[in-house]
Scaffold this motif. Sequence first.
Motif, PDB file in Angstrom:
ATOM      1  N   PHE A   1      17.912  -2.781  -5.959  1.00  0.00           N
ATOM      2  CA  PHE A   1      18.959  -3.763  -6.242  1.00  0.00           C
ATOM      3  C   PHE A   1      20.320  -3.109  -6.488  1.00  0.00           C
ATOM      4  O   PHE A   1      21.225  -3.735  -7.034  1.00  0.00           O
ATOM      5  CB  PHE A   1      18.565  -4.659  -7.426  1.00  0.00           C
ATOM      6  CG  PHE A   1      17.478  -5.615  -7.057  1.00  0.00           C
ATOM      7  CD1 PHE A   1      17.768  -6.766  -6.341  1.00  0.00           C
ATOM      8  CD2 PHE A   1      16.166  -5.364  -7.395  1.00  0.00           C
ATOM      9  CE1 PHE A   1      16.773  -7.659  -5.981  1.00  0.00           C
ATOM     10  CE2 PHE A   1      15.151  -6.246  -7.040  1.00  0.00           C
ATOM     11  CZ  PHE A   1      15.457  -7.396  -6.333  1.00  0.00           C
ATOM     12  N   TYR A   2      20.471  -1.876  -6.067  1.00  0.00           N
ATOM     13  CA  TYR A   2      21.735  -1.152  -6.203  1.00  0.00           C
ATOM     14  C   TYR A   2      22.434  -1.100  -4.845  1.00  0.00           C
ATOM     15  O   TYR A   2      21.790  -1.059  -3.805  1.00  0.00           O
ATOM     16  CB  TYR A   2      21.489   0.277  -6.696  1.00  0.00           C
ATOM     17  CG  TYR A   2      21.105   0.347  -8.148  1.00  0.00           C
ATOM     18  CD1 TYR A   2      22.029   0.734  -9.106  1.00  0.00           C
ATOM     19  CD2 TYR A   2      19.814   0.026  -8.563  1.00  0.00           C
ATOM     20  CE1 TYR A   2      21.683   0.803 -10.447  1.00  0.00           C
ATOM     21  CE2 TYR A   2      19.461   0.090  -9.899  1.00  0.00           C
ATOM     22  CZ  TYR A   2      20.394   0.479 -10.832  1.00  0.00           C
ATOM     23  OH  TYR A   2      20.055   0.539 -12.157  1.00  0.00           O
ATOM     24  N   ALA A   3      23.758  -1.091  -4.896  1.00  0.00           N
ATOM     25  CA  ALA A   3      24.535  -0.993  -3.664  1.00  0.00           C
ATOM     26  C   ALA A   3      25.861  -0.313  -3.955  1.00  0.00           C
ATOM     27  O   ALA A   3      26.399  -0.394  -5.064  1.00  0.00           O
ATOM     28  CB  ALA A   3      24.774  -2.378  -3.071  1.00  0.00           C
TER      29      ALA A   3
ATOM     30  N   ILE B   1      31.202 -13.317 -12.083  1.00  0.00           N
ATOM     31  CA  ILE B   1      30.386 -14.422 -11.571  1.00  0.00           C
ATOM     32  C   ILE B   1      28.907 -14.220 -11.872  1.00  0.00           C
ATOM     33  O   ILE B   1      28.071 -15.013 -11.452  1.00  0.00           O
ATOM     34  CB  ILE B   1      30.616 -14.663 -10.059  1.00  0.00           C
ATOM     35  CG1 ILE B   1      30.215 -13.438  -9.244  1.00  0.00           C
ATOM     36  CG2 ILE B   1      32.050 -15.098  -9.802  1.00  0.00           C
ATOM     37  CD1 ILE B   1      30.206 -13.685  -7.737  1.00  0.00           C
ATOM     38  N   GLY B   2      28.579 -13.142 -12.606  1.00  0.00           N
ATOM     39  CA  GLY B   2      27.200 -12.902 -13.022  1.00  0.00           C
ATOM     40  C   GLY B   2      26.331 -12.207 -12.000  1.00  0.00           C
ATOM     41  O   GLY B   2      25.099 -12.229 -12.096  1.00  0.00           O
ATOM     42  N   ALA B   3      26.952 -11.558 -11.013  1.00  0.00           N
ATOM     43  CA  ALA B   3      26.194 -10.909  -9.949  1.00  0.00           C
ATOM     44  C   ALA B   3      25.444  -9.662 -10.421  1.00  0.00           C
ATOM     45  O   ALA B   3      24.477  -9.244  -9.792  1.00  0.00           O
ATOM     46  CB  ALA B   3      27.116 -10.533  -8.793  1.00  0.00           C
TER      47      ALA B   3
ATOM     48  N   GLU C   1      18.071 -12.299 -10.125  1.00  0.00           N
ATOM     49  CA  GLU C   1      18.137 -13.754 -10.311  1.00  0.00           C
ATOM     50  C   GLU C   1      19.418 -14.328  -9.704  1.00  0.00           C
ATOM     51  O   GLU C   1      19.420 -15.406  -9.133  1.00  0.00           O
ATOM     52  CB  GLU C   1      18.039 -14.130 -11.795  1.00  0.00           C
ATOM     53  CG  GLU C   1      16.666 -13.925 -12.390  1.00  0.00           C
ATOM     54  CD  GLU C   1      16.400 -12.471 -12.778  1.00  0.00           C
ATOM     55  OE1 GLU C   1      17.367 -11.702 -13.018  1.00  0.00           O
ATOM     56  OE2 GLU C   1      15.220 -12.085 -12.815  1.00  0.00           O
ATOM     57  N   PHE C   2      20.519 -13.598  -9.845  1.00  0.00           N
ATOM     58  CA  PHE C   2      21.765 -14.036  -9.232  1.00  0.00           C
ATOM     59  C   PHE C   2      21.606 -14.094  -7.715  1.00  0.00           C
ATOM     60  O   PHE C   2      21.997 -15.083  -7.076  1.00  0.00           O
ATOM     61  CB  PHE C   2      22.930 -13.110  -9.588  1.00  0.00           C
ATOM     62  CG  PHE C   2      24.179 -13.438  -8.819  1.00  0.00           C
ATOM     63  CD1 PHE C   2      25.061 -14.393  -9.286  1.00  0.00           C
ATOM     64  CD2 PHE C   2      24.456 -12.815  -7.601  1.00  0.00           C
ATOM     65  CE1 PHE C   2      26.205 -14.723  -8.562  1.00  0.00           C
ATOM     66  CE2 PHE C   2      25.586 -13.140  -6.875  1.00  0.00           C
ATOM     67  CZ  PHE C   2      26.463 -14.094  -7.360  1.00  0.00           C
ATOM     68  N   LEU C   3      21.066 -13.039  -7.125  1.00  0.00           N
ATOM     69  CA  LEU C   3      20.905 -13.003  -5.675  1.00  0.00           C
ATOM     70  C   LEU C   3      20.027 -14.154  -5.199  1.00  0.00           C
ATOM     71  O   LEU C   3      20.330 -14.804  -4.196  1.00  0.00           O
ATOM     72  CB  LEU C   3      20.314 -11.666  -5.239  1.00  0.00           C
ATOM     73  CG  LEU C   3      21.183 -10.427  -5.477  1.00  0.00           C
ATOM     74  CD1 LEU C   3      20.438  -9.174  -5.060  1.00  0.00           C
ATOM     75  CD2 LEU C   3      22.511 -10.539  -4.754  1.00  0.00           C
ATOM     76  N   ARG C   4      18.946 -14.420  -5.916  1.00  0.00           N
ATOM     77  CA  ARG C   4      18.044 -15.514  -5.549  1.00  0.00           C
ATOM     78  C   ARG C   4      18.768 -16.858  -5.635  1.00  0.00           C
ATOM     79  O   ARG C   4      18.646 -17.702  -4.748  1.00  0.00           O
ATOM     80  CB  ARG C   4      16.813 -15.534  -6.448  1.00  0.00           C
ATOM     81  CG  ARG C   4      15.810 -16.623  -6.062  1.00  0.00           C
ATOM     82  CD  ARG C   4      14.615 -16.701  -6.996  1.00  0.00           C
ATOM     83  NE  ARG C   4      13.832 -15.480  -6.965  1.00  0.00           N
ATOM     84  CZ  ARG C   4      13.648 -14.680  -8.025  1.00  0.00           C
ATOM     85  NH1 ARG C   4      14.167 -14.977  -9.194  1.00  0.00           N
ATOM     86  NH2 ARG C   4      12.916 -13.595  -7.910  1.00  0.00           N
TER      87      ARG C   4
ATOM     88  N   PHE D   1      22.838  -5.095  -8.787  1.00  0.00           N
ATOM     89  CA  PHE D   1      22.795  -6.544  -8.651  1.00  0.00           C
ATOM     90  C   PHE D   1      21.653  -7.129  -9.464  1.00  0.00           C
ATOM     91  O   PHE D   1      20.575  -6.548  -9.570  1.00  0.00           O
ATOM     92  CB  PHE D   1      22.656  -6.949  -7.184  1.00  0.00           C
ATOM     93  CG  PHE D   1      23.951  -6.850  -6.440  1.00  0.00           C
ATOM     94  CD1 PHE D   1      24.836  -7.908  -6.416  1.00  0.00           C
ATOM     95  CD2 PHE D   1      24.298  -5.674  -5.800  1.00  0.00           C
ATOM     96  CE1 PHE D   1      26.042  -7.809  -5.758  1.00  0.00           C
ATOM     97  CE2 PHE D   1      25.501  -5.567  -5.131  1.00  0.00           C
ATOM     98  CZ  PHE D   1      26.374  -6.639  -5.112  1.00  0.00           C
ATOM     99  N   ASN D   2      21.917  -8.296 -10.017  1.00  0.00           N
ATOM    100  CA  ASN D   2      20.944  -9.058 -10.779  1.00  0.00           C
ATOM    101  C   ASN D   2      20.093  -9.832  -9.768  1.00  0.00           C
ATOM    102  O   ASN D   2      20.626 -10.644  -9.010  1.00  0.00           O
ATOM    103  CB  ASN D   2      21.710  -9.998 -11.720  1.00  0.00           C
ATOM    104  CG  ASN D   2      20.830 -10.915 -12.492  1.00  0.00           C
ATOM    105  OD1 ASN D   2      19.775 -11.331 -12.058  1.00  0.00           O
ATOM    106  ND2 ASN D   2      21.290 -11.275 -13.680  1.00  0.00           N
TER     107      ASN D   2
END
Length: 117
Positions: free
Chosen positions: A57-59, A76-78, A101-104, A98-99
């Motif tokens: 989940f890293y970028a 925005i909570g990303a 849950e945010f991505l989902r 990246f979170n």
Amino acid sequence: MMKSYNYHFMDKDYRLGFFYDRYVSTGNLYIGLINLGNENDPYFGDLTVNLTGLLPFYAAIDDELDSTMCDWLESIGAGRACNRMIQSNYGEYPLFEFNSEFLRDANPESYRIIFND
């Protein structure tokens, strides 16, 4: 359904959505931004850069045109900026976690395809 997020860039307001994929060469997370306010030309830009050795989940964030990109993502909570830069032949990029849950929540269909969820 893809959510939209307000983004101000170069004196203009946008409604952006997130699209996910994987880079073929590394399998790393790719995130693109889609301009939901313009259906004739929805492409906005690549958010991430393909660098090796990243956790799922890293970028590496392409912040060349907007140095406040990580701040916007956090607002925005990303996820969270890792306060670490990653060097490449083309420059250096901030590392962002990246979170999931945010991505989902931001794009459930794209998330399901990429993360098999």
